[in-house]
Design an enzyme around this catalytic site. Structure first.
Site, mmCIF file in Angstrom:
data_model
loop_
_atom_site.group_PDB
_atom_site.id
_atom_site.type_symbol
_atom_site.label_atom_id
_atom_site.label_comp_id
_atom_site.label_asym_id
_atom_site.label_seq_id
_atom_site.Cartn_x
_atom_site.Cartn_y
_atom_site.Cartn_z
ATOM 1 N N SER A 146 12.624 7.483 11.368
ATOM 2 C CA SER A 146 11.870 6.418 12.044
ATOM 3 C C SER A 146 10.363 6.570 11.864
ATOM 4 O O SER A 146 9.612 5.609 12.027
ATOM 5 C CB SER A 146 12.203 6.416 13.536
ATOM 6 O OG SER A 146 11.803 7.640 14.129
ATOM 7 N N PHE A 168 13.235 15.413 7.520
ATOM 8 C CA PHE A 168 13.000 13.974 7.404
ATOM 9 C C PHE A 168 13.249 13.298 8.748
ATOM 10 O O PHE A 168 14.357 13.353 9.282
ATOM 11 C CB PHE A 168 13.909 13.386 6.327
ATOM 12 C CG PHE A 168 13.768 11.894 6.149
ATOM 13 C CD1 PHE A 168 12.517 11.311 5.981
ATOM 14 C CD2 PHE A 168 14.897 11.075 6.162
ATOM 15 C CE1 PHE A 168 12.384 9.941 5.810
ATOM 16 C CE2 PHE A 168 14.774 9.704 5.995
ATOM 17 C CZ PHE A 168 13.517 9.138 5.820
ATOM 18 N N GLY A 226 8.697 9.223 9.297
ATOM 19 C CA GLY A 226 8.233 9.699 7.999
ATOM 20 C C GLY A 226 7.376 10.931 8.204
ATOM 21 O O GLY A 226 7.790 11.890 8.838
ATOM 22 N N HIS A 265 0.832 -1.215 0.000
ATOM 23 C CA HIS A 265 0.000 0.000 0.000
ATOM 24 C C HIS A 265 0.859 1.254 0.000
ATOM 25 O O HIS A 265 1.893 1.313 0.671
ATOM 26 C CB HIS A 265 -0.906 -0.009 1.232
ATOM 27 C CG HIS A 265 -2.062 0.934 1.133
ATOM 28 N ND1 HIS A 265 -1.941 2.304 1.265
ATOM 29 C CD2 HIS A 265 -3.386 0.702 0.917
ATOM 30 C CE1 HIS A 265 -3.118 2.869 1.131
ATOM 31 N NE2 HIS A 265 -4.018 1.917 0.927
ATOM 32 N N GLY A 304 4.829 20.757 12.834
ATOM 33 C CA GLY A 304 6.014 19.938 13.016
ATOM 34 C C GLY A 304 7.187 20.385 12.156
ATOM 35 O O GLY A 304 7.093 21.333 11.379
ATOM 36 N N PRO A 305 8.308 19.689 12.274
ATOM 37 C CA PRO A 305 9.531 20.101 11.574
ATOM 38 C C PRO A 305 9.476 19.811 10.074
ATOM 39 O O PRO A 305 8.920 18.804 9.643
ATOM 40 C CB PRO A 305 10.609 19.240 12.247
ATOM 41 C CG PRO A 305 9.879 18.003 12.689
ATOM 42 C CD PRO A 305 8.516 18.464 13.092
ATOM 43 N N ALA A 306 10.068 20.703 9.291
ATOM 44 C CA ALA A 306 10.182 20.484 7.848
ATOM 45 C C ALA A 306 11.463 19.710 7.581
ATOM 46 O O ALA A 306 12.377 20.177 6.897
ATOM 47 C CB ALA A 306 10.181 21.818 7.120
#
Length: 540
Positions: free
Chosen positions: A173, A170, A175, A82, A166-168
């Site tokens: 753990s 990666f 995504g 998926h 939230g943070p921009a």
């Protein structure tokens, strides 16, 4: 009436039952949340959780689930069939009862903010929660913009694609997560004694996209396809209705029956897949009641009518207690209206400011409309009054509906007063705090006025029926209607007095003049109509 919102978070783990159960426990252990379904998929490595609760509970349940998932799921090791881009991949909120799409969008934003701030993960709003048109569709965010989990590292910093919360950056753990609000989807199959191809033909007729851009189908918000089910030995026209307020399933069912008849085929009932909101069923009942000129006011009887008319027991038993969300959740009525008579009277006499006269007035008004409905029922269906059956149908219905609404006003009045008292307790040390407190108090006062005013309006709708019953109703119930008229009048008078006492601290002069005049007019009408009912009854 308690709000009911459905939340359907999809987590990227469908194989490890320890993790699946841990997330389930996080939801079920949240006060106010009821798990309806847990559907793990091994090939997709994904589990879909379905739970319901009120506006605050669903946010808490979803957050608790995400918190557990953050410790247990590592997206850097995930694979599955998926599309996905996060440990909690998507989390939509869906209005079910006494909740709006705006409520659900607000839930999505509150959850998104908490996830971003407390768990430090990127959150994208989608569908009705997103205010940016190009970021409304999930595939546009998850697949096209982010490139699923593997593409987040390179794409999250692109112009126009910073997360809403939230943070921009990666977070390997986790995504990223899409949180949104959407309408309730109903999966529904119509049974056809025919072939897969014949079912497909009918499905193409009813689904929105029809046979292509140049040949659209009949109904908005409907997707459909035909298939054959060996287990049932029949074909099915399988549809998804994505907004039952626009196209409900009975509309599709009746259209499919017409098409089948034209093709010399038989439709033999239908099948609901999953759960359905009560309001969807009641709307269908009203269609058949009107179409067949039936007289049904009891909710459970309306449900039974729908089950029979749609043939919902044809291939699998349809148990309303398990398949209608509102029943499965066993939602409790508000506390005051759920009390015994003794308990309610005792709490009225307790050393507390609420419940008080407003709640008592709502109850008395409900008693009045209820006694009016009683006289109607004591007339309807009797051979002696057979000539009045049509008239009684018209008179009982508004009284029954008013009674159902008025009993909920008992708690609404106390809740409004509680909100005002909460505002009074707000901090007032600084000028800013004082201003916020005053604004909240004014809002609370207006709510404490609007609730009894609306109770007056609901009760006011009963007078025409009460007057007609006084003229022609079963005279054996004369005293019942006399008491009912007095109760209705007293309930309205009591609400009027609640409007007046809360008006003295309102600062909006225009509001004072408008609402005071409206409330006084409603009381004067009640006084006049009550006298009319009593005079008519005395003359019989």
């Amino acid at each position: 009436m308690t709000s009911l919102i459905e939340c359907v978070p999809n987590f990227s783990e469908g194989r490890d039952m320890k993790i699946i159960d841990a997330i389930k426990d996080a939801i079920s252990n949240t006060a106010g949340c009821t798990i309806l379904d847990v559907d793990p998929g091994s090939s997709t490595n994904r589990t879909v959780y379905t739970f319901v609760g009120d506006k605050e509970s669903v946010i808490e349940g979803a957050f608790n689930a995400a918190k557990v998932a953050k410790d247990l799921i590592d997206m850097s090791k995930h694979s599955g069939a998926h599309p996905r881009f996060g440990a909690m991949d998507v989390c939509p909120f869906i209005p079910v009862r006494n909740a709006t799409m705006a409520d659900c969008a607000n839930c999505a934003k509150k959850l998104g903010r908490r996830l971003g701030e407390e768990l430090k993960i990127p959150i994208f709003l989608y569908e009705e929660a997103s205010e940016k048109d190009y970021r409304k569709k999930l595939p546009d965010i998850r697949q096209k913009a982010m490139g699923e989990y593997e593409g987040i590292k390179d794409n999250i910093g692109k112009e126009g694609w910073a997360p809403d919360f939230g943070p921009a950056e990666f977070v390997s753990s986790w995504g990223a997560t899409a949180v949104g609000a959407r309408k309730f989807l109903i999966a529904y199959n119509i049974n056809l004694l025919g072939t897969k191809e014949q079912a497909n033909r009918i499905a193409f007729n009813v689904r929105e996209k029809g046979r292509g851009p140049d040949k659209p189908g009949r109904f908005k918000n409907v997707a459909g396809i035909g298939w054959y089910v060996d287990e049932y030995n029949l074909a099915q026209i399988s549809v998804n209705c994505t907004d039952f307020n626009i196209t409900n399933i009975h509309t599709v069912y009746e259209s499919c029956k017409d098409d089948a008849r034209d093709m010399n085929l038989a439709v033999v009932g239908s099948e609901l897949v999953g759960l359905v909101p009560l309001q969807c069923v009641l709307d269908i009942a009203e269609f058949y009641i009107k179409k067949e000129n039936l007289f049904i006011v009891d909710e459970r009887q309306k449900v039974a009518l729908v089950v029979e008319r749609l043939g919902l027991n044809s291939v699998n038993r349809f148990d309303p207690n398990e398949r209608i969300i509102d029943y499965k959740c066993k939602l409790e009525d508000p506390p005051l209206m759920s009390m015994t008579v003794k308990g309610f009277v005792e709490i009225l006499g307790a050393r507390t400011s609420a419940p008080g006269g407003g709640s008592a007035s709502a109850l008395v008004a409900a008693m009045g409309s209820g006694l009016g409905a009683m006289m109607g029922w004591m007339t309807y269906g009797s051979v002696k009054f057979a000539a009045l059956d049509t008239q009684m149908r018209a008179l009982i219905k508004p009284l029954h509906e008013a009674t159902q609404e008025l009993v909920y006003r008992i708690d609404a009045d106390t809740d409004a007063f509680t909100d005002y008292m909460t505002a009074m307790r707000m901090a007032k040390d600084t000028d800013e705090e004082k201003a916020l407190r005053e604004e909240a108090m004014q809002k609370g006062l207006q709510s404490a006025i609007d609730v009894p005013l609306n109770t007056m309006k609901i009760a006011d709708l009963c007078w025409d029926a009460m007057v007609e019953l006084a003229k022609v109703g079963n005279v054996s119930s004369k005293s019942d209607l006399q008491v009912g008229a007095r109760c209705l009048e007293l309930g309205i008078w009591g609400c009027w007095k609640n409007v007046e006492i809360n008006m003295k601290d309102i600062t909006d002069q225009g509001y004072i003049e408008r609402v005071s005049a409206e409330a006084k007019e409603l009381w004067e009408k009640a006084d006049k109509k009550c006298k009319e009912v009593l005079e008519l009854l005395e003359a019989r």
